[in-house]
Design an enzyme around this catalytic site. Structure first.
Site, PDB file in Angstrom:
ATOM      1  N   GLU A   1       0.262   4.671  -2.955  1.00  0.00           N
ATOM      2  CA  GLU A   1      -0.127   3.577  -3.458  1.00  0.00           C
ATOM      3  C   GLU A   1      -0.119   3.921  -5.156  1.00  0.00           C
ATOM      4  OE1 GLU A   1      -1.299   0.951  -1.873  1.00  0.00           O
ATOM      5  OE2 GLU A   1      -0.915   1.752  -0.064  1.00  0.00           O
TER       6      GLU A   1
ATOM      7  N   CYS B   1      -5.302  -0.549 -10.769  1.00  0.00           N
ATOM      8  CA  CYS B   1      -4.042  -0.886 -10.534  1.00  0.00           C
ATOM      9  C   CYS B   1      -3.800  -2.129 -10.449  1.00  0.00           C
ATOM     10  CB  CYS B   1      -3.608  -0.055  -9.191  1.00  0.00           C
ATOM     11  SG  CYS B   1      -4.753  -0.539  -7.864  1.00  0.00           S
TER      12      CYS B   1
END
Ligand code: NAP
Length: 484
Positions: free
Chosen positions: A248, A282
């Site tokens: 991720e 993110c």
């Protein structure tokens, strides 16, 4: 006096075998708030061996027992939500009331969900071409998982790894980010109190390139769950060999604002995604692509949202944005802003560190306009409270700009046209798209992850999708002929 913390290896709290330590400095006050043992190679080896030894025992606990453990960990987190949130805020910098406390609750939610998801995992029975045979398809835990996490969500990112691993029957060795290891310690306390068997969960601290890489390369580690930067992820992937990986990584998610959008809602969505955790997310709004016909009106709404941002001590009730976490990230933000201004962008708000605070890590919410592709603030992940505005003339151009970076992790589109929403969702190179919703949106049970052709990673975080990631598919063919 800074508190001294310990590692947790094979069910025991311990120091480093070398006695080495490192300090945790609060971005809020500038004080040293923790002294952490720095794991030696021997410590990491011991942690991995304990997880390896226990993997066959742990997977044979009943599903109900593993599910109950997840719920008990959730309960332990909730019991200590206030002190854990305070520690998290002091080492990370985010607002306690807006985000820090909620992060503990969301971590617990991940663990509670994992039990439910485990019980809803589908298996399959396939027919065989040959009479008397059946083919069963089931999921099995991978074994020992190395979990390596970033500093922006020191509790919920680990929870996204731990919950599916504990539910599915994997054992774990966890390395938190070196800027925020105290939350890792707190998580381990909750796990110990919940009664997770000795050796099933192990916690080590220390630098990624040594401690983390030792975990990545170790032959007894079967899977790697990594959340962090694209560059680190690529290095980890290159060293992981044939291990199962869940990666991720970063994002430069644009919010696209079509001329038919509700501009006020679009501005509020952009602001939510940009200022949350001082932009260190993110999936924060890292770029705004706005149609030239509505740019002026949209920008006015966007500037209005600054009235709701209060920078300050993240433990104060009315503060919405605390300091940024660390010096290298702030310097990257400063570099991106300076380069954009040099190349012709204009500053509408902010642009520098704020003065009058105990540390120099408090950064003004910043809005830049006349940004174009080719500027770092457009092409790279800035990871701070910076909103660059980029103008487009038509949808083909917006699509091209949106897809032009390597980090299309999560994108956002504001439009009142279903036709155009459909058009974009088929063409945007992104793992996740939010229509008429902020790029900063996610819920713990949904799949969230990167997409091929980018450097955002692979595999999904969230709910049962992550249980699939940390297990493997086993096929069992049974010939029932001549059986009793
Ligand atoms: P990072 O520098 O990549 O660090 C992440 C973790 O990797 C830390 O624990 C770090 O240890 C460790 N590490 C560093 N180098 C390593 C190496 N060579 N081998 C093994 N481990 C290594 O990322 P960060 O700055 O902490 O976090 C911010 C990044 O995470 C951003 O790019 C953000 O977009 C991304 N992120 C992605 C998601 C998602 O769901 N996609 C969620 C949150 C954050 P040290 O701390 O000791 O360096």
């Amino acid at each position: 006096m800074a508190e001294k913390y310990q590692m947790y290896i094979d069910g025991e709290w311990c120091e480093s075998s070398t006695g080495e330590t490192f300090e945790v400095v609060s971005p809020v006050t500038g004080e040293v708030i923790g002294i952490m043992p720095k794991a030696s190679e021997e410590d990491v080896e011991r942690a991995i061996k304990a997880a390896h030894r226990e993997k066959e025992n742990y997977k044979f606990l009943s599903d109900e027992e593993r599910g109950a453990l997840c719920v008990r960990i959730a309960e332990e987190l909730e019991k200590e939500a206030e002190p854990f949130a305070k520690d998290l805020v002091m080492e990370q910098g985010k607002s306690y009331y807006q985000e820090g406390y909620g992060e503990i609750i969301e971590s617990a939610e991940n663990l509670r969900n994992a039990r439910e998801d485990l019980f809803r995992m589908p298996g399959e029975v396939l027919y065989s071409k040959i009479n008397g045979r059946k083919i069963f398809v089931k999921r099995e835990p991978a074994g020992v998982y190395a979990s390596i996490c970033p500093w922006n969500f020191p509790l919920v990112m680990p929870a996204e790894h731990f919950a599916p691993c504990f539910a599915a029957g994997n054992t774990l060795v966890f390395k938190p980010a070196s800027y925020t290891p105290i939350s890792g310690f707190n998580f381990a306390k909750a796990i110990e109190r919940a009664g997770v068997p000795k050796g099933v969960f192990n916690l080590v601290y220390g630098p990624g390139p040594s401690v983390g890489m030792q975990m990545v390369k170790h032959p007894l580690v079967n899977g790697i769950a990594f959340t962090g930067e694209d560059k680190t992820g690529i290095e980890i992937q290159n060293n992981a060999g044939l291990k199962q990986t869940l990666m991720e990584m970063g994002g430069t998610g644009p919010e696209i604002v079509r001329p038919d959008a509700d501009l006020k809602a679009a501005a509020e969505g952009a602001a939510y995604g940009a200022w949350m955790n001082a932009g260190q997310v993110c999936c924060s709004t890292q770029r705004i692509l706005v149609h030239k016909d509505v740019k002026e009106e949209f920008t006015k709404y966007l500037l209005d949202t600054l009235n709701d941002v209060k920078l300050g001590n993240p433990m104060d009730k009315d503060v919405t944005m605390g300091p940024m976490n660390n010096e290298p990230t702030i310097q990257k933000v400063e570099l991106h802003i300076a380069e954009a201004l040099e190349k012709g962008a204009k500053l509408l708000a902010g642009g520098k560190r704020a003065s009058g605070f105990p540390t120099d890590k408090y950064f003004e919410p910043t809005i830049l306009t006349d940004v174009v592709p080719g500027m770092m603030v457009h092409d790279l992940e800035t990871f701070g409270p910076v909103l660059p505005i980029i103008e487009f003339s038509d949808d083909e151009e917006a699509l091209k700009i949106a897809n032009s970076t390597k980090l299309g992790l999560q994108m956002s589109l504001y439009t009142s046209s279903l036709k155009w929403a459909y058009w974009y969702q088929e063409r945007l190179r992104t793992g996740n798209l939010c229509v008429n919703e902020s790029a900063g949106f996610w819920e713990p049970h949904q799949p969230f992850g990167g997409c091929p052709g980018t450097e955002t990673g692979h595999g999904s975080i969230g709910g049962r999708y992550t249980i699939e990631e940390v297990t493997f598919r086993k096929t069992i063919t049974v010939n029932f002929n001549n059986c009793y």
